[in-house]
Design a protein around this motif. Structure first.
Motif, PDB file in Angstrom:
ATOM      1  N   ILE A 204       1.002  -0.978  -0.053  1.00 52.27           N
ATOM      2  CA  ILE A 204       0.028  -0.861   0.301  1.00 52.27           C
ATOM      3  C   ILE A 204       0.995   1.341   0.025  1.00 52.27           C
ATOM      4  O   ILE A 204       1.724   0.872   0.375  1.00 52.27           O
ATOM      5  CB  ILE A 204      -0.764   0.221   1.626  1.00 52.27           C
ATOM      6  CG1 ILE A 204      -1.989  -1.274   1.432  1.00 52.27           C
ATOM      7  CG2 ILE A 204      -1.254   1.202   1.407  1.00 52.27           C
ATOM      8  CD1 ILE A 204      -2.309  -1.614   2.770  1.00 52.27           C
ATOM      9  N   ARG A 205       0.655   2.283  -0.400  1.00 46.09           N
ATOM     10  CA  ARG A 205       1.258   3.405  -0.217  1.00 46.09           C
ATOM     11  C   ARG A 205       0.008   4.510  -0.447  1.00 46.09           C
ATOM     12  O   ARG A 205      -0.453   4.517  -0.670  1.00 46.09           O
ATOM     13  CB  ARG A 205       1.747   4.074  -1.990  1.00 46.09           C
ATOM     14  CG  ARG A 205       3.087   2.870  -2.563  1.00 46.09           C
ATOM     15  CD  ARG A 205       3.975   4.220  -3.892  1.00 46.09           C
ATOM     16  NE  ARG A 205       4.795   2.997  -3.944  1.00 46.09           N
ATOM     17  CZ  ARG A 205       5.618   2.858  -5.076  1.00 46.09           C
ATOM     18  NH1 ARG A 205       4.938   3.650  -6.307  1.00 46.09           N
ATOM     19  NH2 ARG A 205       6.718   2.979  -5.793  1.00 46.09           N
ATOM     20  N   ILE A 206       1.568   4.927   0.335  1.00 48.91           N
ATOM     21  CA  ILE A 206       0.456   6.754   1.206  1.00 48.91           C
ATOM     22  C   ILE A 206       0.966   7.788   0.337  1.00 48.91           C
ATOM     23  O   ILE A 206       2.308   8.102   1.147  1.00 48.91           O
ATOM     24  CB  ILE A 206       0.380   6.538   2.130  1.00 48.91           C
ATOM     25  CG1 ILE A 206      -0.587   5.099   2.954  1.00 48.91           C
ATOM     26  CG2 ILE A 206      -0.722   7.561   3.404  1.00 48.91           C
ATOM     27  CD1 ILE A 206      -0.786   4.762   4.442  1.00 48.91           C
ATOM     28  N   SER A 207       0.417   8.379   0.084  1.00 51.00           N
ATOM     29  CA  SER A 207       0.990   9.696  -0.590  1.00 51.00           C
ATOM     30  C   SER A 207       0.156  11.109  -0.089  1.00 51.00           C
ATOM     31  O   SER A 207      -0.525  10.877  -0.014  1.00 51.00           O
ATOM     32  CB  SER A 207       1.334   9.947  -2.188  1.00 51.00           C
ATOM     33  OG  SER A 207      -0.275  10.160  -2.717  1.00 51.00           O
ATOM     34  N   TYR A 208       0.783  12.236   0.605  1.00 47.23           N
ATOM     35  CA  TYR A 208       0.533  13.169   0.623  1.00 47.23           C
ATOM     36  C   TYR A 208       0.817  14.490  -1.041  1.00 47.23           C
ATOM     37  O   TYR A 208       1.712  15.123  -0.614  1.00 47.23           O
ATOM     38  CB  TYR A 208       1.275  14.042   1.168  1.00 47.23           C
ATOM     39  CG  TYR A 208       0.812  13.013   2.696  1.00 47.23           C
ATOM     40  CD1 TYR A 208      -0.073  13.270   4.037  1.00 47.23           C
ATOM     41  CD2 TYR A 208       1.734  11.354   3.087  1.00 47.23           C
ATOM     42  CE1 TYR A 208       0.056  11.938   5.006  1.00 47.23           C
ATOM     43  CE2 TYR A 208       2.138  10.828   4.565  1.00 47.23           C
ATOM     44  CZ  TYR A 208       0.965  11.194   4.786  1.00 47.23           C
ATOM     45  OH  TYR A 208       0.252   9.736   6.223  1.00 47.23           O
ATOM     46  N   PRO A 209      -0.188  14.710  -1.579  1.00 43.07           N
ATOM     47  CA  PRO A 209      -0.015  15.411  -3.009  1.00 43.07           C
ATOM     48  C   PRO A 209      -0.499  16.799  -2.243  1.00 43.07           C
ATOM     49  O   PRO A 209       0.128  17.315  -3.321  1.00 43.07           O
ATOM     50  CB  PRO A 209      -1.644  14.301  -3.733  1.00 43.07           C
ATOM     51  CG  PRO A 209      -2.022  14.179  -2.374  1.00 43.07           C
ATOM     52  CD  PRO A 209      -0.899  13.199  -1.983  1.00 43.07           C
ATOM     53  N   GLU A 210      -0.481  17.339  -1.629  1.00 42.17           N
ATOM     54  CA  GLU A 210      -1.033  18.682  -1.073  1.00 42.17           C
ATOM     55  C   GLU A 210      -0.492  19.180   0.332  1.00 42.17           C
ATOM     56  O   GLU A 210      -0.395  18.292   1.274  1.00 42.17           O
ATOM     57  CB  GLU A 210      -2.260  19.507  -1.374  1.00 42.17           C
ATOM     58  CG  GLU A 210      -3.039  18.684  -2.835  1.00 42.17           C
ATOM     59  CD  GLU A 210      -4.370  19.269  -2.724  1.00 42.17           C
ATOM     60  OE1 GLU A 210      -4.440  19.885  -1.946  1.00 42.17           O
ATOM     61  OE2 GLU A 210      -4.837  19.231  -3.719  1.00 42.17           O
ATOM     62  N   PRO A 211       0.179  19.859   0.611  1.00 45.53           N
ATOM     63  CA  PRO A 211      -0.047  20.546   1.541  1.00 45.53           C
ATOM     64  C   PRO A 211      -0.834  20.380   3.279  1.00 45.53           C
ATOM     65  O   PRO A 211      -1.282  21.325   2.508  1.00 45.53           O
ATOM     66  CB  PRO A 211       1.139  21.563   1.734  1.00 45.53           C
ATOM     67  CG  PRO A 211       1.803  21.668   0.365  1.00 45.53           C
ATOM     68  CD  PRO A 211       0.681  21.041  -0.458  1.00 45.53           C
ATOM     69  N   GLY A 212      -0.972  19.758   3.918  1.00 45.41           N
ATOM     70  CA  GLY A 212      -1.873  19.418   4.565  1.00 45.41           C
ATOM     71  C   GLY A 212      -3.084  19.138   4.153  1.00 45.41           C
ATOM     72  O   GLY A 212      -4.536  18.518   4.717  1.00 45.41           O
ATOM     73  N   GLY A 213      -2.885  18.228   3.191  1.00 50.79           N
ATOM     74  CA  GLY A 213      -4.327  17.729   2.819  1.00 50.79           C
ATOM     75  C   GLY A 213      -4.119  16.660   3.159  1.00 50.79           C
ATOM     76  O   GLY A 213      -4.061  16.209   3.661  1.00 50.79           O
TER      77      GLY A 213
END
Length: 144
Positions: free
Chosen positions: A53-62
């Protein structure tokens, strides 16, 4: 100094092809040597990315984005790791060079990376004290 030997995935490891008995025995012997030298902290193989599973954070604070495997680009995927604690970069390289071909098919690739120590990140004594206390807690939990 801690170093991680990152074993890169191959098409075979991503397909779930298991290593040969000879390679398993060679890796066990290598790990025994690391233990005898007192440098081994951890060593594990990882399941193929189809189970990942990959968890990404595409937007700061998103909101985090979750993506189930499999993932493409096997060369960018990790198939396993060995974590060692040694006195120098040169010693880490020596140990990495002694590791058997991690896949046994001539496709093995190891990336050697130094681990940040808390002192590398900050000189704030309060942070360093809290970090030290957390590490002691983890060690105590392992013993229980």
């Amino acid at each position: 100094m801690r170093f991680m030997m990152i074993v890169k995935a191959t098409t075979d490891s991503e397909e779930g092809k298991m290593p040969s008995q000879e390679l398993v025995e060679a890796m066990q012997k290598y790990n025994e040597e690391l233990v005898k030298a007192g440098v081994l902290l951890a060593a594990d193989g990882l399941q193929p990315s189809k189970n990942g599973i990959r968890i990404s954070y595409p937007e700061p604070g998103g909101k985090p984005k979750i993506l189930d495997g499999p993932f493409t680009e096997a060369k960018e995927i990790i198939a396993g790791y060995t974590l060692i604690e040694v006195k120098s970069r040169e010693e880490a390289i020596e140990w990495a060079l002694r590791m058997p071909d991690p896949h046994g098919f001539g496709q093995g690739e190891i990336e050697l990376r130094q681990v940040f120590e808390p002192e590398d990140l900050t000189d704030n004594p309060e942070f360093l004290e809290k970090e030290s206390a957390l590490r002691k807690q983890v060690e105590e939990l392992k013993k229980a």
